[in-house]
Design a protein around this motif. Structure first.
Motif, PDB file in Angstrom:
ATOM      1  N   PRO A  20     -21.107  37.377   6.650  1.00  0.00           N
ATOM      2  CA  PRO A  20     -20.060  37.774   5.703  1.00  0.00           C
ATOM      3  C   PRO A  20     -20.126  39.248   5.352  1.00  0.00           C
ATOM      4  CG  PRO A  20     -21.820  36.632   4.556  1.00  0.00           C
ATOM      5  CD  PRO A  20     -22.145  36.532   6.017  1.00  0.00           C
ATOM      6  N   SER A  21     -18.992  39.767   4.925  1.00  0.00           N
ATOM      7  CA  SER A  21     -18.930  41.137   4.402  1.00  0.00           C
ATOM      8  C   SER A  21     -18.268  41.083   3.027  1.00  0.00           C
ATOM      9  CB  SER A  21     -18.196  42.059   5.385  1.00  0.00           C
ATOM     10  OG  SER A  21     -16.961  41.497   5.781  1.00  0.00           O
ATOM     11  N   LEU A  22     -17.409  42.018   2.692  1.00  0.00           N
ATOM     12  CA  LEU A  22     -16.863  42.062   1.332  1.00  0.00           C
ATOM     13  C   LEU A  22     -15.654  41.162   1.113  1.00  0.00           C
ATOM     14  CD1 LEU A  22     -17.153  45.878   0.491  1.00  0.00           C
ATOM     15  CD2 LEU A  22     -18.692  44.020  -0.164  1.00  0.00           C
ATOM     16  N   VAL A  23     -14.849  40.989   2.162  1.00  0.00           N
ATOM     17  CA  VAL A  23     -13.596  40.237   2.036  1.00  0.00           C
ATOM     18  C   VAL A  23     -13.611  39.071   3.021  1.00  0.00           C
ATOM     19  CG1 VAL A  23     -11.075  40.378   2.220  1.00  0.00           C
ATOM     20  CG2 VAL A  23     -12.370  42.319   1.328  1.00  0.00           C
ATOM     21  N   PRO A  24     -13.155  37.887   2.619  1.00  0.00           N
ATOM     22  CA  PRO A  24     -13.123  36.746   3.558  1.00  0.00           C
ATOM     23  C   PRO A  24     -12.220  37.042   4.748  1.00  0.00           C
ATOM     24  CG  PRO A  24     -12.757  36.016   1.290  1.00  0.00           C
ATOM     25  CD  PRO A  24     -12.688  37.510   1.274  1.00  0.00           C
ATOM     26  N   SER A  93     -18.930  31.260   1.586  1.00  0.00           N
ATOM     27  CA  SER A  93     -19.757  31.784   0.498  1.00  0.00           C
ATOM     28  C   SER A  93     -19.038  32.908  -0.246  1.00  0.00           C
ATOM     29  CB  SER A  93     -21.095  32.297   1.046  1.00  0.00           C
ATOM     30  OG  SER A  93     -20.942  33.504   1.779  1.00  0.00           O
ATOM     31  N   ILE A  94     -18.097  33.577   0.422  1.00  0.00           N
ATOM     32  CA  ILE A  94     -17.263  34.571  -0.272  1.00  0.00           C
ATOM     33  C   ILE A  94     -16.037  33.889  -0.875  1.00  0.00           C
ATOM     34  CG2 ILE A  94     -16.319  36.894  -0.110  1.00  0.00           C
ATOM     35  CD1 ILE A  94     -17.261  37.022   2.736  1.00  0.00           C
ATOM     36  N   ARG A  95     -15.451  32.993  -0.085  1.00  0.00           N
ATOM     37  CA  ARG A  95     -14.217  32.351  -0.529  1.00  0.00           C
ATOM     38  C   ARG A  95     -14.424  31.593  -1.847  1.00  0.00           C
ATOM     39  NH1 ARG A  95     -10.766  32.284   4.091  1.00  0.00           N
ATOM     40  NH2 ARG A  95      -9.480  30.599   3.259  1.00  0.00           N
ATOM     41  N   SER A  96     -15.568  30.932  -1.973  1.00  0.00           N
ATOM     42  CA  SER A  96     -15.827  30.186  -3.199  1.00  0.00           C
ATOM     43  C   SER A  96     -15.925  31.120  -4.403  1.00  0.00           C
ATOM     44  CB  SER A  96     -17.120  29.373  -3.060  1.00  0.00           C
ATOM     45  OG  SER A  96     -18.240  30.222  -2.874  1.00  0.00           O
ATOM     46  N   ARG A  97     -16.474  32.318  -4.203  1.00  0.00           N
ATOM     47  CA  ARG A  97     -16.583  33.275  -5.305  1.00  0.00           C
ATOM     48  C   ARG A  97     -15.225  33.826  -5.717  1.00  0.00           C
ATOM     49  NH1 ARG A  97     -21.304  32.768  -3.207  1.00  0.00           N
ATOM     50  NH2 ARG A  97     -23.179  33.326  -4.366  1.00  0.00           N
ATOM     51  N   MET A  98     -14.277  33.798  -4.781  1.00  0.00           N
ATOM     52  CA  MET A  98     -12.936  34.297  -5.080  1.00  0.00           C
ATOM     53  C   MET A  98     -11.944  33.158  -5.316  1.00  0.00           C
ATOM     54  SD  MET A  98     -12.653  37.498  -2.416  1.00  0.00           S
ATOM     55  CE  MET A  98     -13.859  38.831  -2.436  1.00  0.00           C
ATOM     56  N   SER A 472     -20.912  38.051  -1.459  1.00  0.00           N
ATOM     57  CA  SER A 472     -21.762  36.994  -0.916  1.00  0.00           C
ATOM     58  C   SER A 472     -23.233  37.411  -0.891  1.00  0.00           C
ATOM     59  CB  SER A 472     -21.314  36.637   0.502  1.00  0.00           C
ATOM     60  OG  SER A 472     -22.251  35.771   1.115  1.00  0.00           O
ATOM     61  N   PRO A 473     -24.143  36.532  -1.298  1.00  0.00           N
ATOM     62  CA  PRO A 473     -25.575  36.849  -1.190  1.00  0.00           C
ATOM     63  C   PRO A 473     -26.051  36.861   0.259  1.00  0.00           C
ATOM     64  CG  PRO A 473     -25.257  34.597  -1.958  1.00  0.00           C
ATOM     65  CD  PRO A 473     -23.905  35.226  -1.940  1.00  0.00           C
ATOM     66  N   ARG A 474     -25.206  36.381   1.185  1.00  0.00           N
ATOM     67  CA  ARG A 474     -25.564  36.356   2.613  1.00  0.00           C
ATOM     68  C   ARG A 474     -25.221  37.657   3.325  1.00  0.00           C
ATOM     69  NH1 ARG A 474     -29.044  32.190   2.989  1.00  0.00           N
ATOM     70  NH2 ARG A 474     -28.201  30.297   2.018  1.00  0.00           N
ATOM     71  N   LEU A 475     -24.642  38.594   2.623  1.00  0.00           N
ATOM     72  CA  LEU A 475     -24.262  39.858   3.244  1.00  0.00           C
ATOM     73  C   LEU A 475     -25.509  40.602   3.719  1.00  0.00           C
ATOM     74  CD1 LEU A 475     -21.514  42.215   2.000  1.00  0.00           C
ATOM     75  CD2 LEU A 475     -23.767  43.180   2.435  1.00  0.00           C
ATOM     76  N   SER A 476     -25.444  41.152   4.930  1.00  0.00           N
ATOM     77  CA  SER A 476     -26.591  41.871   5.497  1.00  0.00           C
ATOM     78  C   SER A 476     -26.091  43.025   6.358  1.00  0.00           C
ATOM     79  CB  SER A 476     -27.456  40.925   6.336  1.00  0.00           C
ATOM     80  OG  SER A 476     -26.703  40.379   7.403  1.00  0.00           O
ATOM     81  N   GLN A 485     -17.153  45.603  10.406  1.00  0.00           N
ATOM     82  CA  GLN A 485     -16.809  44.630   9.369  1.00  0.00           C
ATOM     83  C   GLN A 485     -16.088  45.296   8.202  1.00  0.00           C
ATOM     84  OE1 GLN A 485     -20.734  42.986   8.624  1.00  0.00           O
ATOM     85  NE2 GLN A 485     -20.162  41.039   9.562  1.00  0.00           N
ATOM     86  N   LEU A 486     -16.602  46.434   7.752  1.00  0.00           N
ATOM     87  CA  LEU A 486     -15.983  47.116   6.623  1.00  0.00           C
ATOM     88  C   LEU A 486     -14.616  47.673   6.990  1.00  0.00           C
ATOM     89  CD1 LEU A 486     -19.067  48.990   5.099  1.00  0.00           C
ATOM     90  CD2 LEU A 486     -17.963  46.904   4.271  1.00  0.00           C
ATOM     91  N   ALA A 487     -14.451  48.090   8.252  1.00  0.00           N
ATOM     92  CA  ALA A 487     -13.132  48.559   8.696  1.00  0.00           C
ATOM     93  C   ALA A 487     -12.118  47.419   8.662  1.00  0.00           C
ATOM     94  CB  ALA A 487     -13.236  49.146  10.102  1.00  0.00           C
TER      95      ALA A 487
END
Length: 545
Positions: A20-24, A93-98, A472-476, A485-487
């Motif tokens: 995961p990154s910042l956005v689903p 893991s990101i989608r649930s936070r949003m 997400s806490p899984r971001l690495s 990913q960020l792009a």
């Protein structure tokens, strides 16, 4: 056809791209990302192997090479299979936070098929480029030494590709994008009548051409609360808020558009209001009603807001291809407005604020000249979702207290500059504001804010901190892949629900404006009532009935 080691390196980057990154990401964006990541890994490894051979370092061949490839392939495939199996859970893991529904079960299969298609397309394209290089170097080798032919062939092939992409593909795509956005602006909409009130831009006596204002400007001018709605909410007498907007088509010269805006301000009596906002729109010219509606309720409608359009493109495209347009326009407008404002007697001046969202925040910051304003400063600034290249934002971050977070800095004693997010209100500081109030509103999950070019080879500073609640806490971090990913995150930064990514909701604007403008007689109860009125039931702005 494929080289084994580059192929394995590409598969390893595919595995990393599934994290995961910042956005689903949906299956389309994830498939495209995985395909590009695989191509990047393949090309990078091919380059290293070519360099290895050029240095004449011995390489494994025959049975030894086959065994080595098998030894490397086993852990790579294990990692890949594990990442594929976990990919949906990672995205969720990101989608649930949003508060976004989880991915469906077919997502992974579709994503892998698309990734393979993207990689194969890029592979074929790469072979075509290699064929061009081989053709050039072989022809040149007839007349010059082989080494020189290789270098010159590479330069010629590279020059051809730059010219093709810059003057052909990119310019063509930009012309198509620009024309499509112009059409989307509905510059001449015969079904929309101009305003009938003389105090409205585009109305009777206005120096602004209604037909050239564009859809974002017309929506802004005609939208927002009227005096009656404000008075009903506050229980006090209210004025009609002034909304002044000059479209990009009004004139090709940003200086002239700024002068037209000033003339319209003088015509409508904008400088007679208590609060004056110099706003910079987003790339398309959009003015977020969640921000401006709320502000007008707080100040009993005694507000004038002026904005000038500088682009038709979405902010990520305008950020890349029309960087100077917004900076030049905001500077020209600010010079006109501030120049007139400072000539007024101090006791008759409105409180002057700067405001911008997304690319508008960057251009607004660029127009903020503290040296010019040192003796007669503005009242404050409210900048939302500031893009990562913003110099003033970067300078403020660099001055943060060592024990404060990169995503939510603390500057000196919080008297001049503060940061806020959906989880941290601007008034959390126990210290009072100073004379000048500057507020940055930003989400930790906003890639427009936290994209870092250096993420190609090193983790961004915010990755070294504990993840925020919307991350997400899984971001690495993985070299090359994190950059990609960020792009991609920037491209889909507005696909999130309000309050996440690059979408800022009404409640955040309300807290921000209360902190920056300190409305007279405003209470916490008023804030709660306004939040209940704005950004609810599918509305972006407020319920202005």
């Amino acid at each position: 056809m494929f080289s084994v080691l580059p192929l394995l390196a590409g598969l390893l980057l595919v595995a990393a791209s599934l994290t995961p990154s910042l956005v689903p990401r949906d299956w389309v964006m994830q498939g495209a990302l995985a395909g590009v990541s695989m191509a990047a890994g393949y090309v990078a490894t091919q380059f290293l192997l070519a360099l290895w051979r050029t240095l004449e370092i011995p390489v494994l061949r025959g049975r030894a090479a086959t065994i080595a490839h098998a030894v490397i392939a086993v852990p790579v495939l294990i990692v890949l299979l594990r990442c594929v199996a976990l990919s949906s859970a990672w995205q969720d893991s990101i989608r649930s936070r949003m508060h976004i529904p989880p991915l469906d079960s077919a997502n992974t299969t579709r994503m892998l098929v698309l990734a393979a298609g993207v990689f194969l397309s890029l592979f074929v394209l790469g072979k075509a480029v290699q064929g061009l290089f081989d053709l050039l170097r072989l022809r040149l080798a007839r007349y010059i030494p082989a080494t020189s032919a290789n270098v010159l062939g590479l330069l010629l092939a590279g020059t051809f590709l730059v010219i093709l992409t810059r003057d052909g593909v990119v310019n063509g795509a930009m012309r198509i994008a620009d024309s499509s956005y112009v059409a989307a602006q509905h510059l001449t909409d015969p079904n929309l009548d101009p305003p009938t009130e003389p105090w409205q831009s585009g109305g009777p006596g206005s120096v602004v051409d209604w037909g050239l204002m564009g859809a974002p400007g017309r929506d802004f001018v005609l939208g927002g609360p009227r005096a009656a709605a404000i008075a009903t909410f506050t229980g006090r007498a209210a004025k009609e808020p002034l909304r002044i907007y000059v479209g990009l088509a009004q004139d090709k010269d940003p200086e002239e558009r700024a002068r037209i805006a000033l003339r319209e301000m003088l015509r409508t009596g904008a400088f007679d209001r208590k609060t004056l906002i110099v706003a910079s729109p987003t790339g398309t010219g959009w003015m977020d009603p969640a921000s401006y509606d709320a502000l007008e309720y707080m100040h009993d409608g005694d507000v004038a807001t002026v904005a000038v359009q500088y682009s038709y493109l979405q902010s990520p495209l305008a950020l890349i291809f029309e960087t100077d347009a917004g900076l030049a326009q905001s500077t020209a407008l600010m010079q006109q407005v501030y120049g007139h404002w400072r000539q007024m007697p101090p006791e008759h001046r409105p409180r002057l604020y700067l405001h911008g969202i997304s690319l508008g925040a960057w251009s607004s910051m660029y127009a903020f000249n503290p040296f010019q304003m040192m003796d007669q400063p503005v009242a404050g600034a409210f900048w939302v979702g500031p893009p990562f290249p913003s110099t003033l934002w970067q300078q403020a971050n660099a001055a943060r207290q060592p024990d404060s977070l990169y995503i939510l800095p603390r500057i000196d004693d919080d008297q001049v500059i503060r940061y806020a997010s959906q989880y941290a209100r601007p008034e959390r500081s126990a210290r009072p504001w100073g004379r000048l109030r500057i507020l940055f509103l930003q989400h930790a999950s906003d890639p427009i804010v936290f994209y870092t070019p250096q993420s190609l080879w090193r983790p961004p500073e915010w990755m070294r901190e504990a993840p925020a609640p919307d991350v997400s806490p899984r971001l690495s971090f993985t070299p090359i892949v994190t950059q990609l990913q960020l792009a991609v995150d920037m491209l889909v930064s507005t696909s999130t629900p309000p309050g996440y990514g690059h979408i800022y909701d009404a409640e955040e604007y309300i807290d921000g404006w209360v902190a920056v403008t300190a409305p007279e007689g405003w209470t916490a109860g008023d804030t709660a009532r306004l939040k209940a009125k704005c950004g609810k039931n599918g509305l972006i702005g407020c319920d202005n009935r």
